[in-house]
Enzyme design. Structure first.
Site, PDB file in Angstrom:
ATOM      1  N   LYS A   2       0.879  -1.364  -0.049  1.00 40.52           N
ATOM      2  CA  LYS A   2       0.015  -0.016  -0.039  1.00 40.52           C
ATOM      3  C   LYS A   2       0.868   1.204   0.026  1.00 40.52           C
ATOM      4  O   LYS A   2       0.608   2.286  -0.791  1.00 40.52           O
ATOM      5  CB  LYS A   2      -1.033  -0.033   1.179  1.00 40.52           C
ATOM      6  CG  LYS A   2      -2.088  -1.248   1.345  1.00 40.52           C
ATOM      7  CD  LYS A   2      -2.699  -1.317   2.637  1.00 40.52           C
ATOM      8  CE  LYS A   2      -3.760  -2.345   2.493  1.00 40.52           C
ATOM      9  NZ  LYS A   2      -4.209  -2.748   3.746  1.00 40.52           N
ATOM     10  N   GLN A  47      -4.403  -1.389  10.029  1.00 42.94           N
ATOM     11  CA  GLN A  47      -4.116  -2.742   9.657  1.00 42.94           C
ATOM     12  C   GLN A  47      -4.632  -4.040  10.538  1.00 42.94           C
ATOM     13  O   GLN A  47      -4.256  -4.091  11.558  1.00 42.94           O
ATOM     14  CB  GLN A  47      -2.464  -3.030   9.170  1.00 42.94           C
ATOM     15  CG  GLN A  47      -2.220  -4.474   8.439  1.00 42.94           C
ATOM     16  CD  GLN A  47      -3.236  -4.338   6.956  1.00 42.94           C
ATOM     17  OE1 GLN A  47      -3.052  -3.236   6.310  1.00 42.94           O
ATOM     18  NE2 GLN A  47      -3.552  -5.498   6.549  1.00 42.94           N
ATOM     19  N   ASP A  70     -10.626   3.366   5.165  1.00 50.27           N
ATOM     20  CA  ASP A  70     -10.996   1.730   4.740  1.00 50.27           C
ATOM     21  C   ASP A  70     -12.491   1.563   4.826  1.00 50.27           C
ATOM     22  O   ASP A  70     -13.043   0.181   4.384  1.00 50.27           O
ATOM     23  CB  ASP A  70     -10.231   0.969   5.888  1.00 50.27           C
ATOM     24  CG  ASP A  70      -9.223   0.028   5.528  1.00 50.27           C
ATOM     25  OD1 ASP A  70      -9.209  -0.185   4.180  1.00 50.27           O
ATOM     26  OD2 ASP A  70      -8.519  -0.555   6.449  1.00 50.27           O
TER      27      ASP A  70
END
Ligand code: NDP
Length: 292
Positions: free
Chosen positions: A55, A99, A122
């Site tokens: 990412k 994460q 997200d």
């Protein structure tokens, strides 16, 4: 259904998306805004590290900012919440990503709840998931958003078709089941969601026009489990040992078994994965554009 390519390449599609996004990045930069993402990484899980590296590498390639805040495995919930609160208040941070998975002693829901919904790139905050469920999405989780782009780009009209989703996580299965069934262009499907409580999953996959696999079980779906001409979106990423003492990445579909029977399929790797990253970039740009 109307498809011009059997292999739905996320690598190719993500390149098109990056080139479209470059215009929006230029506009932001002309106003001295550089889209910036902060990633929170806990522990040293090797898969998580690889995902975060992929990412951040993409952000750097595009001239965007991405920083990773590393915490040791024994971090407390409060320490994480304090850091997120700091990032929530930082004007130069536009997107925050935690994460997953987090260690067992951390309540992930509590951590996700502490992210400012306007920086939740997200799309996992209950506010954003709620907006999605009510048919008025703001930040859409990246993987399901990327899947919908395949339908749009390859002109796959799922309206009135039967979509079977296998997996019900908040990250993939549940949001894609909502998105495919919304009364929108490129949606409007009849969606069935299967999971570990479904007694005979193959009963449903055999009826499906589109199967979306998000369970994390290598080669789960074989040619006997689908009908002729179906479309497979394979989200699964599974590492299996190969004969060279290394690992291969395989999806949830047995590619060799199904390839002659499907009308289209996303490969693993090179399918859904690159689109997930592209959608993270897009969501971070969207978050930055609030400042224009
Ligand atoms: P989770 O483990 O959170 O969810 C898996 C879901 O599948 C659960 O709902 C589970 O059921 C169900 N499930 C698992 N095994 C079976 C089975 N044998 N039969 C029926 N249902 C089953 O996983 P994620 O949603 O996070 O990820 C799924 C897969 O997608 C993984 O391989 C992951 O690596 C991959 N992934 C890929 C991404 C990409 O960018 N390509 C992004 C995110 C994930 P239950 O709810 O009952 O436990």
């Amino acid at each position: 259904m109307n498809i011009d390519s059997k292999i739905l390449s996320g690598l190719d599609l993500s390149k098109i998306i990056y080139s479209q996004l470059s215009k929006r990045i230029e506009v932001l930069k002309s106003q001295s805004i550089i889209p910036s993402l902060a990633v929170i990484l806990v522990g040293d899980n090797s898969a998580s590290k690889i995902y975060v590296n992929n990412k951040t590498k993409r952000f750097t390639q595009l001239g965007l900012n991405s920083s990773t805040v590393n915490f040791s495995i024994d971090v407390t919930e409060q320490e994480l919440i304090n850091k997120i609160s700091e990032l929530n208040n930082e004007d130069t941070c536009h997107g925050i990503l935690v994460q997953l998975p987090l260690p067992k002693h951390i309540n992930s829901e509590k951590i996700l709840l502490s992210i400012d919904p306007e920086k939740d790139v997200d799309g996992f905050h209950p506010f954003n998931l709620g907006k999605l469920a009510s048919g008025n999405p703001t930040f859409i989780p990246c993987t399901p958003k990327g899947i919908m782009r395949f339908f749009e780009h390859y002109a796959i009209d799922i309206s009135g078709k039967h979509v079977v989703v296998v997996g019900r996580s908040n990250i993939v299965g549940r949001p894609i089941s909502i998105l495919t069934s919304l009364k929108n262009k490129y949606s409007n499907a009849t969606t069935t969601i299967c999971h570990s409580g479904t007694s005979d999953i193959y009963h449903y996959t055999k009826m499906a026009d589109v199967v979306i696999l998000a369970l994390g079980s290598p080669n789960f779906l074989k040619s006997d489990h689908i009908k002729d001409g179906s479309i497979i979106i394979d989200v699964g990423i599974n590492r299996i040992k190969n004969n060279d003492n290394g690992y291969d990445l395989v999806g949830d579909a047995d590619y060799e078994s199904v390839i002659d029977k499907v009308s289209a399929i996303t490969p693993v790797p090179g399918g859904v994965g690159p689109m997930t990253i592209a959608m993270l970039v897009e969501n971070t740009i969207e978050a930055s554009e609030r400042l224009l």
